[in-house]
Structures are given as C-alpha cells and as structure tokens.
Write a protein that holds these residues in place. Structure first.
Motif, short mmCIF file in Angstrom:
data_model
loop_
_atom_site.label_atom_id
_atom_site.label_comp_id
_atom_site.label_asym_id
_atom_site.label_seq_id
_atom_site.Cartn_x
_atom_site.Cartn_y
_atom_site.Cartn_z
N GLY A 515 0.78 -1.22 0.00
CA GLY A 515 0.00 0.00 0.00
C GLY A 515 0.81 1.27 0.00
N ALA A 516 2.11 1.14 0.23
CA ALA A 516 2.96 2.33 0.29
C ALA A 516 3.24 2.84 -1.12
N ASN A 517 3.48 4.14 -1.18
CA ASN A 517 3.82 4.75 -2.45
C ASN A 517 5.33 4.65 -2.68
N HIS A 518 5.73 3.95 -3.75
CA HIS A 518 7.14 3.78 -4.08
C HIS A 518 7.41 4.36 -5.45
N ALA A 519 8.63 4.77 -5.62
CA ALA A 519 9.04 5.28 -6.94
C ALA A 519 9.04 4.14 -7.93
N THR A 520 8.56 4.43 -9.12
CA THR A 520 8.46 3.38 -10.16
C THR A 520 9.71 3.31 -11.03
N ASP A 521 10.64 4.21 -10.84
CA ASP A 521 11.85 4.24 -11.67
C ASP A 521 13.08 4.01 -10.79
N CYS A 522 14.07 3.33 -11.37
CA CYS A 522 15.38 3.15 -10.72
C CYS A 522 16.20 4.40 -10.95
N VAL A 523 16.64 5.06 -9.85
CA VAL A 523 17.36 6.33 -9.99
C VAL A 523 18.76 6.14 -10.53
N ILE A 524 19.20 4.88 -10.65
CA ILE A 524 20.55 4.64 -11.17
C ILE A 524 20.53 4.58 -12.69
N CYS A 525 19.59 3.76 -13.24
CA CYS A 525 19.52 3.63 -14.70
C CYS A 525 18.33 4.39 -15.30
N MET A 526 17.46 4.96 -14.42
CA MET A 526 16.28 5.72 -14.83
C MET A 526 15.30 4.88 -15.65
N ALA A 527 15.30 3.56 -15.44
CA ALA A 527 14.33 2.68 -16.11
C ALA A 527 13.25 2.28 -15.12
N ALA A 528 12.11 1.87 -15.65
CA ALA A 528 10.98 1.52 -14.80
C ALA A 528 11.22 0.22 -14.06
N ILE A 529 10.63 0.10 -12.85
CA ILE A 529 10.75 -1.09 -12.02
C ILE A 529 9.38 -1.73 -11.93
N VAL A 540 15.47 -3.96 -2.47
CA VAL A 540 14.92 -2.92 -1.61
C VAL A 540 15.94 -2.60 -0.53
N THR A 541 16.24 -1.34 -0.35
CA THR A 541 17.20 -0.92 0.68
C THR A 541 16.48 -0.78 2.02
N PRO A 542 17.20 -0.71 3.14
CA PRO A 542 16.54 -0.52 4.44
C PRO A 542 15.73 0.75 4.52
N CYS A 543 16.05 1.74 3.68
CA CYS A 543 15.29 2.98 3.68
C CYS A 543 14.15 2.95 2.67
N ASP A 544 13.74 1.73 2.21
CA ASP A 544 12.59 1.50 1.33
C ASP A 544 12.72 2.20 -0.02
N HIS A 545 13.90 2.12 -0.61
CA HIS A 545 14.10 2.60 -1.97
C HIS A 545 14.35 1.41 -2.87
N PHE A 546 13.72 1.41 -4.03
CA PHE A 546 13.77 0.28 -4.95
C PHE A 546 14.75 0.55 -6.08
N PHE A 547 15.49 -0.53 -6.44
CA PHE A 547 16.47 -0.45 -7.53
C PHE A 547 16.51 -1.80 -8.23
N HIS A 548 17.01 -1.76 -9.46
CA HIS A 548 17.28 -3.02 -10.15
C HIS A 548 18.45 -3.72 -9.45
N SER A 549 18.39 -5.05 -9.44
CA SER A 549 19.43 -5.82 -8.73
C SER A 549 20.82 -5.54 -9.29
N GLY A 550 20.96 -5.61 -10.61
CA GLY A 550 22.28 -5.38 -11.21
C GLY A 550 22.78 -3.97 -10.98
N CYS A 551 21.84 -2.99 -11.03
CA CYS A 551 22.24 -1.59 -10.83
C CYS A 551 22.75 -1.36 -9.41
#
Length: 572
Positions: A515-529, A540-551
């Motif tokens: 239910g939480a609002n998360h960013a839909t883009d990876c800030v490293i590669c700027m592609a959608a998640i 997912v980082t401890p601060c609840d930021h989402f990224f691609h695994s490889g990035c």
C-alpha cells in the motif's frame, strides 16, 4: 829390491790421488762460481730452473710436451671421510662424524723454479661434529689455512698448515673477497648473524684451535683433469689425496688419516646462475607492479579501498623491503655481482616504496573517519603514527630474525601468511570482492618463486641445502589461502561459515508494503521497475528505496550508501 819397488808404486798412487783431488776441487770451484747454492734460498727466490735439477727436462714450460702447466687456482667442492671407519684418536675424540662435505679455496702462483707452483688457500670442513657436540663447541665445521707447492709435471700437491700470524694471509683473503662462490656461500650460511664476541669464543673453544697448537697437518694429493660435457669445452680438475696429522709431541697422530676428494667449480657458470637469478627477481618485480596497478584500478574509489586489509598490504610491503635490503647487502658483499644485485634491489625498492606504500596510504585514508572539525595538524600526526608503526615493525622484524635466525624457516612461513588478514577482514566486514582474481593468483605465484628457488632448486647458487618437504608445505599453505580468497570472491565472504552461527543479515529481496507509495523508476539507470510480480530483479534498501538488482550491486561495489538518500547500506 822388493822394498824399493813397493815405495815407488806408493809414490805413483799418491801422485795420482793428488791429481784427482785437485781436479775435483777445481770442478767444485768452477760450479760453485757459476751456480750459487740454491737449497738455502726461499722457494720464490730460486734462480735455477727445476729442469736443470731433474730428468734433464727442458726449461720452457711450453716445451714440456705432455707435461703442460695447469692453473689449479679456484674453488673445489667435494667430500671428506676417515680412512678408518671412525676416528681412533684419543687426543681429539670429538670428531664423531666419519664423513662430510668440504670446500677448497686454492691460489696457485708460478715460482722461478720451472715445474713448481706456490699454493696457498683454505680448506673448509663441514659436518665435522654431530649435533650434540657441535652445539657444545659452538661450531659444526672448521676452516684450516694451508700453503705448499704444486709440482705440476707430476701432478703432485703437497700442503701443510699455514704457520704465519693472523692477518698475514693477504693474497688468499683477497681471493676469497673476490670469489662470488665463497662470498655468497658465507652470506647464505648466516655467518654474519653471529656477533664478533661469539665468533672469538667459538674459535678459542673449538678443537681446531687446539689442533693448531699440538698437531702438524700434512696433505698429499694428486691432481687430475676431468672433462665436462655440461659446461662446454671447459675442463674441471679433480683433487684426491690424504690428510694426516702427526703430533708435535711425537705421541701418535692427532686424528685418523682423512681421505679428501674434490672437484673444481666453474665460477663462470656459478656467476651466470647468480645473474639469471637477479633477472628472475627483476621480472617478478615488474609483474608485481602490473598486478598492483590492476588491483588499484579494480578498487579505485574510497569505499573500494576500504574493503582491502591494510595489514595484508603492509605485510607484503615489509617482505619486499626485506628482499630489497637482502639483495643490496649481497651486491655490496660480492663486488663482481654488484650491478646485478643492485638492479634487483632497485626494482624491489620501487615495488615497496612507490606502489605498495601508495596503496597503503589509500587504504588508510579510506578507513579514516571524516571529522569536519579536524585540521591538517591532526591528519599529519595520524600519518606520522602510521609511518612510525610501519618502520618500527620493519626494524623490529630485523632484530627478531637476528635473534631467532635458527628458526628461519618457520619465520618465512609466518611472513608468507599475508592473505590471512584479508580473509579475516572479509569475514568480519562481509566485504564483496575486495581483490581482483588476477591479483590473488599473480601475487601467490610471484611470492612463491624466490623461496622455492632458494630451498627447492638443487642447483641454486646460494648453496642452501634443499628441503622438498618444506617447499611442498609452503606451496600448499599459500595455495590454501588463495583458494579461500577465490571462494570468498565468487561464493561470498562467509561461504565457508555455517549459517547457524552467522549473525542476522539484511535481505535486499524482502517483501515491501504493497500500500505504500514507491518510486516506479530506478534512480541509477532511470528505467521503470516492475512491482507487480515478485522477482530477483528488484532490490529494496533498508530505507525503502527500490532499484534493479544489477544496478544496485554495481553501485555497492563503488559506494556502500543509498543512491537516493545517501544513508549507509549494510553488506549484501
């Protein structure tokens, strides 16, 4: 009439005898005037040639046909053994061993007597005493200075113990100081690790010191030429003879007769071996420079350098500093090989002082906490403490090896445990790929080259007794360390530790709140998640930021902080 005839014949006989005596006396005066008495002159000052005194041999050495002059100057290596099974002497019963190795250092100079050369030198006997009595007397071998003559037409060598004072044997000492075979043997046998006081005490308490007072040492040997197929057209000389020791007090022999056998050493081949060794060390140093450059490029950021153990780099730098000092000392000791050893020492100095110390400072700077309030003075104090500890350990290690030089091989094993600090650091910090695999393999092989040559090559120039078991143990020990590092690189730094005893570790693939609002883009590669389905492609980082695994994994190889909020990240 009969009496008169007898008197007449007696007068004739007296006249004939008188004439004969006059003729003999005249001949003596003639030869005495032209030929001075030679028996009372020293050997080096005799003017009459040997060829006029025996066998009517011609005077010119080059015209003696098959009796060509051999220059026996050189180093001879061989063995000795008692003629009997054991030493039967009651005066020197400490000669417990019945055989051993020996080294002859001989200098032959022609005299004014054709066919006779004056010989001087030294004989070094190894393995004279067993371990118990060798430790009791403080010596395991002995050196005897000798002089004599070499009658080269008969290939006969006759020598006795040198009777002069210490310090008067200059020519033989000069030869030893210019002979790389002898000097490097002295250097590698750790003679210089004893103090002068210990050497004087051992000399005075050695049985050979008493032997010089009470014994006459006589050596009779035969010289023969041995053709060598390994060294080209250069021939070797073989010496074989007997050493006896009649007592000065006429109480029998000091020790049983000793059979001597030795073959000359080709110094040119020995010299080439030393030069080839220095070329090997130079090439190894060049490879180590390339490996260090590759490693520094692999971790060229501050967080990447922080994953490398400073103890590991410091231990390798100390090893290279020791090798630099060792080769430089060997070059100073052996003047004829100074350029070769100085070149090897210079390259080791480059590896130690430029590249490894630079990497050491980079690791120290990466592990140093950033305090905004400190200035240059505080940083300089910390840097001086780092240098003081490094050079203090360097000098302390030299003193430690000087005191415990009998345990040289265990000390070498301790020095070659340089991968262990990195293994421990990886486990404690859970570091990801701190070292490049090429650096691990390259350093492992290059660090093994010198000790394996010194203790494993049977034909090395250092004259160190080979020990195959120790070499195998050293190779297995370093290979085991390198294997653990490679397993940590590919399988994780704690792959060999059971999970039951490991602390809890953050899971980057944990489930997040839908239910939480998360960013839909990876800030490293700027592609959608894609959040709709569960996959290993999203971390997912401890601060609840989402990224691609490889990035995120590539980012964490450079910096251990969140790309969005810059908070520190736990190890993956």
């Amino acid at each position: 009439m009969g009496v008169a005839k007898r008197l007449y014949f007696l007068r004739l006989k007296r006249k004939k005898c008188g004439i004969l005596v006059r003729i003999m006396f005249s001949l003596l005066l003639i030869f005495g005037g032209f030929c001075p008495v030679m028996g009372l002159r020293p050997l080096r000052e005799r003017y009459r040639s040997w060829g006029d005194e025996w066998l009517l041999v011609r005077k010119d050495e080059n015209e003696l046909g098959p009796f060509s002059a051999w220059n026996i100057t050189g180093t001879y290596r061989g063995s000795w053994r008692f003629l009997d099974s054991t030493n039967n002497s009651s005066r020197f019963p400490d000669f417990r061993k019945s055989n051993g190795n020996s080294v002859f250092e001989l200098i032959s100079n022609p005299t004014k007597i054709t066919g006779v050369h004056y010989v001087q030198g030294a004989i070094i006997f190894h393995d004279v005493f067993d371990n118990e009595h060798g430790d009791e007397h403080g010596v395991g071998g002995a050196q005897i200075r000798v002089e004599g003559v070499y009658i080269w037409p008969f290939r006969q060598l006759r020598m006795v113990a040198y009777s002069g004072k210490d310090g008067e044997f200059g020519q033989e000492d000069d030869y030893l100081l210019s002979n790389p075979y002898h000097l490097l043997g002295v250097f590698s046998s750790q003679i210089f690790q004893e103090s002068s006081r210990d050497k004087i005490w051992k000399k005075k308490h050695s049985p050979f010191y008493e032997m010089e007072k009470h014994c006459n040492i006589e050596i009779a040997a035969q010289i023969a030429r041995v053709s060598s197929s390994n060294d080209g057209a250069r021939d070797h000389y073989h010496l074989e003879g007997l050493m006896e020791s009649p007592s000065v007090d006429a109480d029998g022999d000091c020790f049983s007769p000793i059979l001597l056998s030795a073959t000359s050493v080709n110094i040119e081949v020995y010299y080439n071996k030393a030069v080839n060794y220095t070329l090997m060390v130079t090439f190894i140093s060049f490879l180590q420079v390339l490996l260090l450059i590759r490693q520094m490029e692999h971790r060229n950021t501050q967080s990447g350098a922080a994953k490398v153990s400073i103890l590991m780099i410091g231990q390798q730098a100390i090893m290279d500093a020791y090798l630099c000092l060792l080769h430089l000392t060997a070059g100073i000791l052996v003047e004829s090989l100074f350029n070769a050893f100085a070149t090897a020492a210079f390259f080791k100095f480059v590896v130690f002082s430029i590249f490894e110390m630079r990497y050491l400072l980079a690791i120290w700077k990466a592990n140093r906490p950033l305090n905004s309030g400190e200035g240059w003075e505080a940083m300089r104090r910390e840097l001086s403490v780092l240098y003081s500890r490094f050079y203090g350990i360097l000098l302390g290690g030299i003193l430690f090896m000087y005191e415990f030089h009998k345990f040289l091989r265990p000390i070498l094993l301790l020095l070659h445990s340089f991968w262990i600090p990195q293994i421990v650091t990886n486990v404690i910090r859970d570091s990801r790929k701190p070292l490049h695999p090429h650096y691990i393999l390259g350093m492992t092989i290059t660090r093994l080259a010198i000790p394996l040559y010194a203790f494993g090559c049977p034909h090395n120039f250092m004259r160190i007794e080979t020990d195959k078991h120790w070499c195998i143990g050293l190779g297995v020990f370093i290979a085991l360390q390198a294997t653990v590092l490679l397993l940590q690189h590919y399988l994780g730094s704690r792959c060999f530790i059971p999970r039951q005893i490991l602390p809890e570790k953050y899971n980057y693939y944990r489930r997040s709140d839908q239910g939480a609002n998360h960013a839909t883009d990876c800030v490293i590669c700027m592609a959608a998640i894609d959040h709709t389905r569960r996959s290993n492609n999203c971390m997912v980082t401890p601060c609840d930021h989402f990224f691609h695994s490889g990035c995120l994994q590539r980012w964490m190889d450079i910096k251990m902080e969140c790309p969005t909020c810059r908070r520190p990240l736990p190890p993956a």
